[in-house]
Design an enzyme around this catalytic site. Structure first.
Site, PDB file in Angstrom:
ATOM      1  N   GLY A 151      -6.208  -3.625   1.931  1.00  0.00           N
ATOM      2  CA  GLY A 151      -6.100  -4.951   1.323  1.00  0.00           C
ATOM      3  C   GLY A 151      -6.563  -5.999   2.310  1.00  0.00           C
ATOM      4  O   GLY A 151      -6.135  -6.001   3.457  1.00  0.00           O
ATOM      5  N   HIS A 152      -7.485  -6.854   1.883  1.00  0.00           N
ATOM      6  CA  HIS A 152      -7.948  -7.932   2.750  1.00  0.00           C
ATOM      7  C   HIS A 152      -7.551  -9.252   2.114  1.00  0.00           C
ATOM      8  O   HIS A 152      -7.719  -9.435   0.914  1.00  0.00           O
ATOM      9  CB  HIS A 152      -9.476  -7.905   2.867  1.00  0.00           C
ATOM     10  CG  HIS A 152     -10.009  -6.707   3.587  1.00  0.00           C
ATOM     11  ND1 HIS A 152      -9.617  -6.369   4.857  1.00  0.00           N
ATOM     12  CD2 HIS A 152     -10.916  -5.778   3.220  1.00  0.00           C
ATOM     13  CE1 HIS A 152     -10.268  -5.279   5.242  1.00  0.00           C
ATOM     14  NE2 HIS A 152     -11.056  -4.894   4.261  1.00  0.00           N
ATOM     15  N   ASP A 198      -5.069  -4.191   9.182  1.00  0.00           N
ATOM     16  CA  ASP A 198      -4.485  -5.534   9.084  1.00  0.00           C
ATOM     17  C   ASP A 198      -4.714  -6.373  10.340  1.00  0.00           C
ATOM     18  O   ASP A 198      -3.890  -7.210  10.697  1.00  0.00           O
ATOM     19  CB  ASP A 198      -2.984  -5.452   8.749  1.00  0.00           C
ATOM     20  CG  ASP A 198      -2.753  -4.599   7.523  1.00  0.00           C
ATOM     21  OD1 ASP A 198      -3.502  -4.776   6.544  1.00  0.00           O
ATOM     22  OD2 ASP A 198      -1.857  -3.739   7.561  1.00  0.00           O
ATOM     23  N   GLN A 207      -8.964  -0.275   7.204  1.00  0.00           N
ATOM     24  CA  GLN A 207      -7.931   0.356   8.037  1.00  0.00           C
ATOM     25  C   GLN A 207      -8.219   0.067   9.519  1.00  0.00           C
ATOM     26  O   GLN A 207      -8.835  -0.945   9.829  1.00  0.00           O
ATOM     27  CB  GLN A 207      -7.843   1.878   7.765  1.00  0.00           C
ATOM     28  CG  GLN A 207      -7.154   2.233   6.442  1.00  0.00           C
ATOM     29  CD  GLN A 207      -8.084   2.155   5.254  1.00  0.00           C
ATOM     30  OE1 GLN A 207      -9.264   2.447   5.327  1.00  0.00           O
ATOM     31  NE2 GLN A 207      -7.549   1.767   4.110  1.00  0.00           N
TER      32      GLN A 207
HETATM   33  P1  IMP Z   1      -2.793   6.072   2.730  1.00  0.00           P
HETATM   34  O1  IMP Z   1      -4.075   5.655   3.371  1.00  0.00           O
HETATM   35  O2  IMP Z   1      -2.478   5.267   1.490  1.00  0.00           O
HETATM   36  O3  IMP Z   1      -2.708   7.547   2.509  1.00  0.00           O
HETATM   37  O4  IMP Z   1      -1.610   5.739   3.760  1.00  0.00           O
HETATM   38  C1  IMP Z   1      -1.480   6.426   5.005  1.00  0.00           C
HETATM   39  C2  IMP Z   1      -0.989   5.475   6.086  1.00  0.00           C
HETATM   40  O5  IMP Z   1      -2.000   4.523   6.385  1.00  0.00           O
HETATM   41  C3  IMP Z   1       0.245   4.647   5.688  1.00  0.00           C
HETATM   42  O6  IMP Z   1       1.021   4.418   6.858  1.00  0.00           O
HETATM   43  C4  IMP Z   1      -0.360   3.334   5.206  1.00  0.00           C
HETATM   44  O7  IMP Z   1       0.547   2.271   5.314  1.00  0.00           O
HETATM   45  C5  IMP Z   1      -1.513   3.188   6.178  1.00  0.00           C
HETATM   46  N1  IMP Z   1      -2.639   2.398   5.640  1.00  0.00           N
HETATM   47  C6  IMP Z   1      -3.607   2.812   4.797  1.00  0.00           C
HETATM   48  N2  IMP Z   1      -4.482   1.817   4.561  1.00  0.00           N
HETATM   49  C7  IMP Z   1      -4.076   0.767   5.273  1.00  0.00           C
HETATM   50  C8  IMP Z   1      -4.586  -0.555   5.462  1.00  0.00           C
HETATM   51  O8  IMP Z   1      -5.631  -0.962   4.933  1.00  0.00           O
HETATM   52  N3  IMP Z   1      -3.869  -1.367   6.291  1.00  0.00           N
HETATM   53  C9  IMP Z   1      -2.758  -0.947   6.914  1.00  0.00           C
HETATM   54  N4  IMP Z   1      -2.233   0.274   6.778  1.00  0.00           N
HETATM   55  C10 IMP Z   1      -2.882   1.116   5.960  1.00  0.00           C
HETATM   56 MG    MG Z   2      -4.906  -5.126   5.108  1.00  0.00          MG
END
Ligand code: IMP
Ligand code: MG
Length: 335
Positions: free
Chosen positions: A42-43, A13, A175
């Site tokens: 998410g973008h 983010d 990420q």
């Molecule tokens: P997962 O990737 O859905 O397994 O989530 C694992 C951790 O990574 C959690 O704390 C999510 O909120 C965080 N996370 C995963 N993808 C994103 C992203 O694109 N942006 C921000 N946090 C993310």
């Molecule tokens: Mg995002």
């Protein structure tokens, strides 16, 4: 800079979507390839008065001429992908690698309960369970998914052929560095490596073929889900500073802290940053809204950017000054 890779320097983010869509518009790459985990990312992109939230289609879709690719390291959720591709009118120029793993309802279900949803605070998108199946060699691939027929191809071949032909390739990461399975705040991380090396492997871009690595930071740090956040502000304080944000995928409030120089330095090291970007300067510093040149920034914002350059030893070439794709100060040599 035939190949440019954009990755997140904090916890995701950082505004990569906005930066990638700016670079895609400004530099007209032949191909925009997405690496990263999958639809957990998410973008948000504000283009021509319209706000798009994408989880699967590369943010480079805003450049109508760019071919869009999803590399084999990325998990695809066919429902999410096909809906986005249709809504954005991107189906005809999108290629999904035949080796992409496919997320099913069972993966989403497993990701929405137990330890992943509870302790880790995952996004519930099925990404972790699907990557676990990939490691077990039981996950289905895009090549065998009838709903993706006509869309599958060979993304590493396209990436490398474009570079062989002297064309530009933009690789978008998802990420952020400290959500990496190896380099992040384990166990509060995503299910794979998301540093530049990992993102390049996702799309088949070999280390020797990388020209520029842009590490994206935000002018403050946010984190959604569990895990440590140095200097975390109370929600009311984040709100008062205008830093209260909500996750693009989950809608959850993001935790916030001030810009972390030590974390940023480590991110520059791990990713081999050749350039840095700082987004949301307008949010952190009043008076910068919509600035398009260095001289339009306030003295306070400029000195913050110079302080970041001094602590990273890397030039900050791109600065975000508003939600629109074109709200950018671009100090790259040729810009
Ligand atoms: P997962 O990737 O859905 O397994 O989530 C694992 C951790 O990574 C959690 O704390 C999510 O909120 C965080 N996370 C995963 N993808 C994103 C992203 O694109 N942006 C921000 N946090 C993310
Ligand atoms: Mg995002």
């Amino acid at each position: 800079m035939p190949s440019t890779v954009v990755v997140g320097g904090f916890y995701g983010d950082e505004g990569k979507g906005k930066l990638v869509s700016y670079l895609a518009t400004r530099d007209s790459p032949r191909l925009v390839a997405r690496g990263g985990a999958g639809p957990n990312a998410g973008h948000t992109i504000v283009d021509g008065g319209r706000t798009h939230k994408v989880r699967m289609v590369p943010c480079g879709f805003v450049s109508r001429e760019a071919r869009l690719a999803i590399g084999p390291g990325v998990l695809v959720d066919p429902d999410v992908l096909l809906r986005e591709a249709r809504d954005l009118g991107a189906s005809g120029r999108l290629v999904v690698d035949s080796r992409c793993g496919v997320i099913t309802a069972a993966h989403r279900e497993a990701d929405s309960r137990g330890d992943l949803a509870g302790r880790i605070g995952s996004t519930g998108s099925g990404t972790g369970p699907a990557n676990a199946d990939r490691a077990m060699r039981t996950l289905g691939l895009a090549a065998d998914e009838p709903s993706l027929k006509g869309m599958v191809g060979d993304v590493p071949l396209e990436v490398n052929s474009a570079l062989d032909a002297g064309e530009r390739v933009l690789v978008e990461g998802t990420q952020g560095t400290f959500l990496s399975l190896w380099h992040g705040t384990y166990p509060y991380v995503t299910s794979k490596d998301v540093t530049a090396a990992g993102i390049c492997a996702d799309v088949g871009l070999a280390p020797r073929r990388v020209d520029e690595v842009i590490v994206a930071f935000k002018a403050y740090v946010t984190r959604v889900g569990s895990g440590p956040l140095e200097g975390e502000l109370a929600p009311a304080e984040a709100e008062a500073r205008g830093w209260a944000e909500f996750g693009a995928v989950t809608g959850r409030p993001r935790r916030a802290a001030a810009f972390d120089h030590a974390l940023a330095r480590r991110a520059a090291m791990l990713n081999g940053a050749t350039q840095a970007a700082i987004t949301k300067l307008d949010v952190a510093f009043g008076g910068c809204e919509g600035a398009r040149s260095w001289s339009d920034l306030t003295a306070e914002a400029r000195s913050f950017v110079e302080g970041v350059e001094a602590s990273l030893g890397v030039r900050v070439t791109l600065m975000g000054t508003g939600p629109r794709v074109e709200d950018v100060v671009d100090r790259r040599a040729h810009a």
